[in-house]
Design an enzyme around this catalytic site. Structure first.
Site, PDB file in Angstrom:
ATOM      1  N   HIS A  38       6.030   6.634   1.907  1.00  0.00           N
ATOM      2  CA  HIS A  38       5.521   7.654   2.825  1.00  0.00           C
ATOM      3  C   HIS A  38       6.684   8.339   3.519  1.00  0.00           C
ATOM      4  O   HIS A  38       7.201   7.818   4.509  1.00  0.00           O
ATOM      5  CB  HIS A  38       4.607   7.011   3.864  1.00  0.00           C
ATOM      6  N   CYS A  79       2.324   8.556  -2.160  1.00  0.00           N
ATOM      7  CA  CYS A  79       1.639   7.278  -2.288  1.00  0.00           C
ATOM      8  C   CYS A  79       0.491   7.384  -3.284  1.00  0.00           C
ATOM      9  O   CYS A  79       0.732   7.643  -4.460  1.00  0.00           O
ATOM     10  CB  CYS A  79       1.187   6.770  -0.919  1.00  0.00           C
ATOM     11  N   GLU A 134       6.644  10.814   5.457  1.00  0.00           N
ATOM     12  CA  GLU A 134       6.281  11.210   6.816  1.00  0.00           C
ATOM     13  C   GLU A 134       6.383  10.019   7.778  1.00  0.00           C
ATOM     14  O   GLU A 134       6.355  10.200   8.988  1.00  0.00           O
ATOM     15  CB  GLU A 134       4.877  11.827   6.846  1.00  0.00           C
TER      16      GLU A 134
END
Lengths: 205, 401
Positions: A183, A81, A185
C-alpha cells in the site's frame, strides 16, 4: 498530469488513497461508474478483500471492458494490493476466477513455510529492473503489506521482489499497466514518492 | 560524576542525537569525516547549478532566502547573489530580540548586494505567552522562533509564487536527525518541521495549550503555522540547504562575509569574545538559551564551539578545556529581562528548568554571572529601568567584567 481517477469498487480504502493523492497536490476523481474514465488521464485501482468479490463488483459495475480499453489506449493504470491482483489473468480462490488479464499471471495463496498469513507489516522491496515509477526511491526500502495471496508471473513482468518465507513479486507491470502488492498510500515517504511518480508517468517504460 | 563525552570533540552524552562508537568517537564526528571524504562535492555543485537553472527567471523571484543576518544566512545570501546573480526575496522573521550590530550588518549587506527584503514581526504579547508555554513544556522557550523561522518563509513562498527556498547549513553539520552518510539533499519540509523543528508542537496544539488563559484570536498563531503540503506541492516547492551542495566551513564562510561585506561579529553573553565573535550574534536572548542548555544538559555554547574546532583540528584539547572552564555555565545578565518578560522569578525559573534536565546530568543552579555585553542597556525592558524587576537569587555586577 491531468486528473487521476480512483476506482470505487465498493471494497477498498478509498479515503486514504484520496488523501494521499490530495496531499501530493494532484487532482483526483472517484470513479463509481465507467463513464468517469473518459474524464481522467490515469487510473488507480485500490482494493482490500477477496479476488472473487472484487471481480464480481467490477463486472456488476460495468468496469471490465472500459478498463481494458483504457489500458489499451496507453493510459497509465496502477493497481494497489487487491487492485494489483485483479490485473492478472486469473485468481485461485475457491476455484479459478477470471481477472482483468492486463498483466499475464495467476494469483494464488502464499506458502510462506512456517510464517503466518496474512503477511502484515513493513517489508523490503528489492528492485529487479528500473521503472519510471520507481524514480528517486532507494532499492531495498520498506513498504507496508497486508495480503495472503501473491501474483505469479513471468520474470520479465516482475519489477520488484519481496521475501516473506520465500520471494514473491511485489511490483508487476506490462507497458502502461503497473501493480504493487503493498500500500503506497500507507508507506510514508517512499510510498508517496511512488504515487507522485505514477501521477507524472506517461505510461512508457 | 562527569558525563561521558566524545574522545575527539568533547560533546557529552546529553547532546541531542549523540551516539558513541566502540572507540568513543561520536556520530557527529563520524558524519563530518564522511562529509569530507565520501561526498562528491563537484557532483553536488553540478546539482546546484541544475537546480538554479530550473527555477531561474520563471517566477516573481528566483528564490526565497530566509535570513537572520547571522553568519550562515549572510553567507548563503552573498553566495547566491555573487555566484549565480540570483534575484532573491530575503525573508526575515523578527523573533523580538534583534541586536544593533546585527541590524547594522543587515543594512550594510542588503545595500551592498542590492536585494529586496521582507521583515515580519509577530505580536509580542503572544510571543511572551508562547515563550512561557514552551519553556514549561520543553525547557526551550524558543518555540515561536523555531516555528516562525521555518514556517513563515514557506507562507511567503506561496504568496509570492516563488517555489525555490535556500536555507544555510544542513542540520547534519550539528545533529544526527539527518545524516551526510545518507547521501541525500536535506529537504527542509513539513516532515522535518513536525518531527523536529516545532518540538513536537504544532500551532494548532499550541492554541489549545494557551487558549485557556490567554485572550487568543484564532489568527494569532498563523505566523507559526506550516502551510499545507498540498499547496506547496502544487507550487512545485523545493526547500533545500545550500550546505547540501557546498561543504560548510564556518570559519572560512565568516572570513568571506567579513571581507566581502564588512560583516562584523559581536559579544555574546557567556562566550569568550575574542575567540568566538562570529557565533549566535543575532539574538539577545542567546545567553538565556545557552544557560538553560547548561542547566539541562551540562554543557553549552563554549563546548559546542570548541567541539567544532576540535573536529576541524583548529584547537588543542588543553585550550578547549581552558576556554570551557573559564567561560561556560555563567548566568547571563539577560536572564533578568527574560524573567521580567515571563513575569516569573528565578526560583520559579529554576524549578521549571529542573523538570527538563537530561539524565544523567545533575544541574548546578549556583553559577556566577557572566559579563554584560556592550549593548545590554539597549535591550527591551518592560519596566522603566533595570534596577527594578523580578527577584533574583543574587545581583549581577554592574560593570562589564
Amino acid at each position: 498530469m491531468g486528473t487521476v481517477g480512483i476506482l470505487d469498487i465498493e471494497m477498498g480504502n478509498l479515503r486514504s488513497l484520496c488523501n494521499a493523492i490530495d496531499s501530493l497536490g494532484v487532482d483526483s476523481r472517484v470513479a463509481r461508474e465507467p463513464s468517469v474514465l473518459a474524464e481522467v488521464s490515469r487510473v488507480l485501482i485500490p482494493g482490500v478483500g477477496s479476488y472473487r468479490a472484487a471481480m464480481g463488483n467490477l463486472t456488476r459495475l460495468g468496469f471490465v471492458d472500459p478498463l481494458r480499453r483504457f489500458a489499451a489506449a496507453g493510459k497509465p493504470v496502477l493497481g494497489i494490493c487487491l487492485g494489483m491482483q485483479v490485473l492478472s489473468t486469473r485468481g485461485e480462490e475457491g476455484g479459478a476466477v477470471p481477472g482483468l488479464a492486463l498483466i499475464p499471471g495467476d494469483v494464488v495463496l502464499m506458502e510462506p513455510d512456517s510464517l503466518r498469513l496474512p503477511h502484515v507489516g513493513w517489508n523490503s522491496v528489492s528492485f529487479r529492473s528500473p521503472h519510471p515509477v520507481l524514480e528517486g526511491i532507494r532499492d531495498g526500502k520498506d513498504f507496508y503489506f497486508v495480503h495472503s495471496y501473491e501474483f505469479r508471473c513471468a520474470p520479465e513482468h516482475s519489477y520488484a521482489e519481496t521475501s516473506y518465507g520465500r520471494p514473491f513479486s511485489s511490483i508487476v507491470g506490462v507497458g502502461n499497466v503497473l501493480g504493487v502488492q503493498f500500500h503506497p498510500e500507507k508507506s510514508q515517504r517512499n510510498g508517496l514518492q511512488l504515487l507522485e511518480n505514477f501521477c507524472r508517468w506517461d505510461g512508457g517504460c | 560524576m562527569p558525563l561521558k563525552s566524545c574522545v575527539r570533540c568533547g560533546l557529552p552524552e546529553t547532546y541531542e542525537t549523540i551516539q558513541f562508537d566502540e572507540k568513543g568517537v561520536c556520530n557527529i564526528c563520524s558524519e563530518r569525516t564522511f562529509r569530507d571524504e565520501a561526498i562528491d562535492w563537484k557532483e553536488r555543485r553540478r546539482q546546484l547549478d541544475a537546480l538554479v537553472a530550473t527555477y531561474r527567471g520563471k517566477h516573481p523571484y528566483d528564490c526565497i532566502v530566509p535570513f537572520s543576518g547571522g553568519k550562515d544566512s549572510t553567507f548563503t545570501l552573498n553566495f547566491l547573489v555573487r555566484e549565480y546573480g540570483l534575484k532573491p526575496l530575503v525573508v526575515q522573521f523578527n523573533h523580538g530580540f534583534l541586536r544593533p550590530t546585527l541590524l547594522a550588518n543587515n543594512e550594510r549587506t542588503f545595500k551592498q548586494l542590492g536585494v529586496e527584503v521582507l521583515s515580519f514581526t509577530p505580536n509580542w504579547k503572544v510571543v511572551k505567552r508562547l515563550m512561557r508555554e514552551s519553556l514549561i513544556r520543553k525547557g526551550d522557550f524558543c518555540w515561536h522562533c523555531h516555528t516562525g523561522i521555518f514556517a513563515f518563509p514557506m507562507q511567503i513562498a506561496l504568496r509570492f509564487e516563488t517555489p525555490l527556498i535556500f536555507w544555510g547549513e544542513p542540520s547534519a553539520e550539528y545533529t544526527a536527525y539527518y545524516s551526510y552518510s545518507d547521501q541525500e539533499v536535506e529537504e527542509v519540509d513539513e516532515r522535518r518541521f513536525n518531527r523536529w523543528t516545532n518540538l513536537g508542537i504544532t500551532a494548532e496544539d499550541m492554541a489549545g495549550m494557551i487558549g485557556g488563559d490567554f485572550p487568543l484570536d484564532p489568527r494569532d498563531l498563523a505566523p507559526y503555522t506550516y502551510p499545507s503540503v498540498r499547496d506547496l506541492k502544487r507550487l512545485g516547492c523545493r526547500s533545500v540547504c545550500l550546505g547540501s551542495f557546498v561543504p560548510w566551513d564556518v570559519k572560512r564562510n565568516t572570513q568571506e562575509i567579513m571581507s566581502e561585506l564588512g560583516w562584523k561579529g559581536d559579544e555574546v553573553e557567556g562566550m569568550p569574545w575574542e575567540t568566538y565573535p562570529y557565533e549566535k550574534i543575532e539574538c539577545y536572548m542567546q545567553g538565556v538559551r545557552d544557560y538553560i542548555k547548561y542547566l539541562k544538559r551540562g554543557y553549552s555554547r563554549v563546548t559546542q564551539m570548541t567541539a567544532l574546532d576540535l573536529r576541524n583540528g583548529r584547537i588543542t584539547k588543553e585550550d578547549a578545556a581552558r576556554l570551557i572552564d573559564e567561560h561556560e555555565g555563567r548566568k547571563p545578565p539577560s536572564l533578568r529581562l527574560f524573567l521580567e518578560y515571563l513575569e516569573m522569578d528565578e526560583q520559579e525559573f529554576n524549578e521549571i528548568v529542573r523538570k527538563t534536565v537530561v539524565a544523567p546530568h545533575v544541574p548546578d543552579f549556583g553559577a556566577e554571572w557572566a559579563p554584560m555585553t556592550w549593548d545590554f542597556d539597549r535591550w527591551h525592558r518592560e519596566k522603566a529601568t533595570h534596577t527594578d524587576g523580578p527577584a533574583l537569587l543574587d545581583s549581577p555586577s554592574k560593570s562589564r567584567d
